[in-house]
Design a protein around this motif. Structure first.
Motif, PDB file in Angstrom:
ATOM      1  N   GLY A  10     -28.757   2.008 -31.531  1.00 32.79           N
ATOM      2  CA  GLY A  10     -29.197   0.794 -32.207  1.00 32.79           C
ATOM      3  C   GLY A  10     -28.198   0.372 -33.259  1.00 32.79           C
ATOM      4  N   SER A  44     -33.744  -7.049 -30.068  1.00 36.78           N
ATOM      5  CA  SER A  44     -35.134  -6.813 -30.471  1.00 36.78           C
ATOM      6  C   SER A  44     -35.295  -7.092 -31.961  1.00 36.78           C
ATOM      7  N   ASP A  45     -36.505  -7.542 -32.316  1.00 33.08           N
ATOM      8  CA  ASP A  45     -36.807  -7.731 -33.733  1.00 33.08           C
ATOM      9  C   ASP A  45     -36.850  -6.375 -34.415  1.00 33.08           C
ATOM     10  N   SER A  46     -36.425  -6.330 -35.664  1.00 33.81           N
ATOM     11  CA  SER A  46     -36.550  -5.095 -36.435  1.00 33.81           C
ATOM     12  C   SER A  46     -38.019  -4.761 -36.622  1.00 33.81           C
ATOM     13  N   LEU A  47     -38.311  -3.484 -36.590  1.00 35.30           N
ATOM     14  CA  LEU A  47     -39.679  -3.060 -36.865  1.00 35.30           C
ATOM     15  C   LEU A  47     -40.014  -3.253 -38.347  1.00 35.30           C
ATOM     16  N   LEU A  48     -38.995  -3.436 -39.163  1.00 32.12           N
ATOM     17  CA  LEU A  48     -39.215  -3.700 -40.585  1.00 32.12           C
ATOM     18  C   LEU A  48     -38.852  -5.148 -40.874  1.00 32.12           C
ATOM     19  N   GLN A  51     -35.068  -7.676 -41.870  1.00 30.57           N
ATOM     20  CA  GLN A  51     -33.777  -7.177 -41.405  1.00 30.57           C
ATOM     21  C   GLN A  51     -33.286  -8.031 -40.247  1.00 30.57           C
ATOM     22  N   TYR A  54     -31.941  -6.318 -34.027  1.00 29.69           N
ATOM     23  CA  TYR A  54     -31.146  -5.190 -33.548  1.00 29.69           C
ATOM     24  C   TYR A  54     -30.628  -5.452 -32.146  1.00 29.69           C
ATOM     25  N   ASN A  56     -30.025  -2.860 -28.995  1.00 22.97           N
ATOM     26  CA  ASN A  56     -30.379  -1.486 -28.621  1.00 22.97           C
ATOM     27  C   ASN A  56     -29.992  -1.206 -27.172  1.00 22.97           C
ATOM     28  N   TRP A  89     -34.134   3.820 -43.337  1.00 23.25           N
ATOM     29  CA  TRP A  89     -34.679   2.710 -42.549  1.00 23.25           C
ATOM     30  C   TRP A  89     -33.947   1.395 -42.814  1.00 23.25           C
ATOM     31  N   ARG A  92     -28.202  -0.854 -40.345  1.00 17.82           N
ATOM     32  CA  ARG A  92     -27.157   0.125 -40.097  1.00 17.82           C
ATOM     33  C   ARG A  92     -26.189  -0.350 -39.025  1.00 17.82           C
ATOM     34  N   ASP A  95     -26.946   3.640 -35.103  1.00 21.78           N
ATOM     35  CA  ASP A  95     -27.964   4.684 -35.152  1.00 21.78           C
ATOM     36  C   ASP A  95     -28.006   5.315 -33.764  1.00 21.78           C
ATOM     37  N   ARG A 121     -41.801   1.898 -29.412  1.00 23.49           N
ATOM     38  CA  ARG A 121     -40.472   1.301 -29.421  1.00 23.49           C
ATOM     39  C   ARG A 121     -40.076   0.775 -28.052  1.00 23.49           C
ATOM     40  N   PHE A 123     -37.784  -1.133 -27.463  1.00 22.07           N
ATOM     41  CA  PHE A 123     -36.325  -1.159 -27.365  1.00 22.07           C
ATOM     42  C   PHE A 123     -35.755   0.187 -26.924  1.00 22.07           C
TER      43      PHE A 123
HETATM   44  N1  ROI Z   1     -35.990  -1.973 -34.903  1.00 18.15           N
HETATM   45  C1  ROI Z   1     -35.356  -2.239 -33.755  1.00 18.15           C
HETATM   46  N2  ROI Z   1     -35.709  -3.322 -33.080  1.00 18.15           N
HETATM   47  N3  ROI Z   1     -34.360  -1.446 -33.272  1.00 18.15           N
HETATM   48  C2  ROI Z   1     -33.971  -0.333 -33.948  1.00 18.15           C
HETATM   49  O1  ROI Z   1     -33.046   0.381 -33.502  1.00 18.15           O
HETATM   50  C3  ROI Z   1     -34.625  -0.022 -35.164  1.00 18.15           C
HETATM   51  N4  ROI Z   1     -34.302   1.082 -35.896  1.00 18.15           N
HETATM   52  C4  ROI Z   1     -34.914   1.373 -37.033  1.00 18.15           C
HETATM   53  C5  ROI Z   1     -36.039   0.530 -37.584  1.00 18.15           C
HETATM   54  C6  ROI Z   1     -35.693   0.054 -38.992  1.00 18.15           C
HETATM   55  C7  ROI Z   1     -37.292   1.405 -37.624  1.00 18.15           C
HETATM   56  N5  ROI Z   1     -36.306  -0.617 -36.768  1.00 18.15           N
HETATM   57  C8  ROI Z   1     -35.649  -0.884 -35.603  1.00 18.15           C
HETATM   58  O2  ROI Z   1     -34.559   2.454 -37.709  1.00 18.15           O
END
Ligand code: ROI
Length: 161
Positions: A10, A44-48, A51, A54, A56, A89, A92, A95, A121, A123
């Motif tokens: 990611g 993909s949208d960030s889970l947080l 941000q 992403y 992936n 979190w 980055r 990852d 997840r 993604f």
């Molecule tokens: N969200 C998405 N879409 N892809 C990620 O790789 C990813 N990695 C994370 C968090 C912040 C949880 N959200 C993510 O570490």
């Protein structure tokens, strides 16, 4: 003995698609390891909240490395690609997560396999599904098809491979 390992990739900083391509190349250079397959890239949208989106993907490795040796090697690749851990979190550049490691169940402070948030997840689940047979069952007994059916998509979009 070589084991079949799936690694989630990611990135949401510094040209994510390029980060992932560079990481695939680095995975192919690991000792005692063969890069057997790579999925397409997915957006993909960030889970947080708050941000950037992403990019992936999932890579399949066949490796003779032990799990913690592979984990160290993956962290080496993350560091080489300029990952700065400003906050847990946080956004980055790269990852790398061990998703599955053969048939093993691993519960150590540094490493839990299958990866603990797999089921939430998309993604990870959708790119993984590209690389395994229909009917694939995780080492903990869960069927991938079941996890896919239950997982919210979170804006997942398959990009060009
Ligand atoms: N969200 C998405 N879409 N892809 C990620 O790789 C990813 N990695 C994370 C968090 C912040 C949880 N959200 C993510 O570490």
């Amino acid at each position: 003995m070589s084991e079949r390992v799936f690694v989630g990739l990611g990135s949401n900083l510094a040209e994510p698609a390029e980060q992932l391509r560079q990481a695939f190349a680095a995975l192919g250079q690991l000792p005692a390891t063969r890069l057997a397959a790579t999925s397409a890239l997915y957006g993909s949208d960030s889970l947080l909240a708050g941000q950037p989106r992403y990019t992936n993907a999932v890579a399949e490795l066949h490796t003779e490395l032990a799990p913690l040796a592979l984990l160290d090697a993956l962290q080496g690749i993350e560091n080489d690609q300029g990952r700065v851990r400003l906050e847990r979190w946080g956004p980055r550049t790269l990852d790398l997560d061990i998703i599955l490691f053969g048939e093993r169940l691993i519960d150590e402070p540094r490493l839990k396999v299958p990866h603990y948030h797999l089921q939430a997840r998309a993604f990870v689940l959708y790119p993984l599904a590209e690389l395994v047979d229909e009917g694939f069952v995780l080492a903990d007994g869960r069927a991938l098809a079941h996890l896919l059916a239950e997982c919210p998509l979170n804006g997942l979009q398959r990009l060009q491979a």
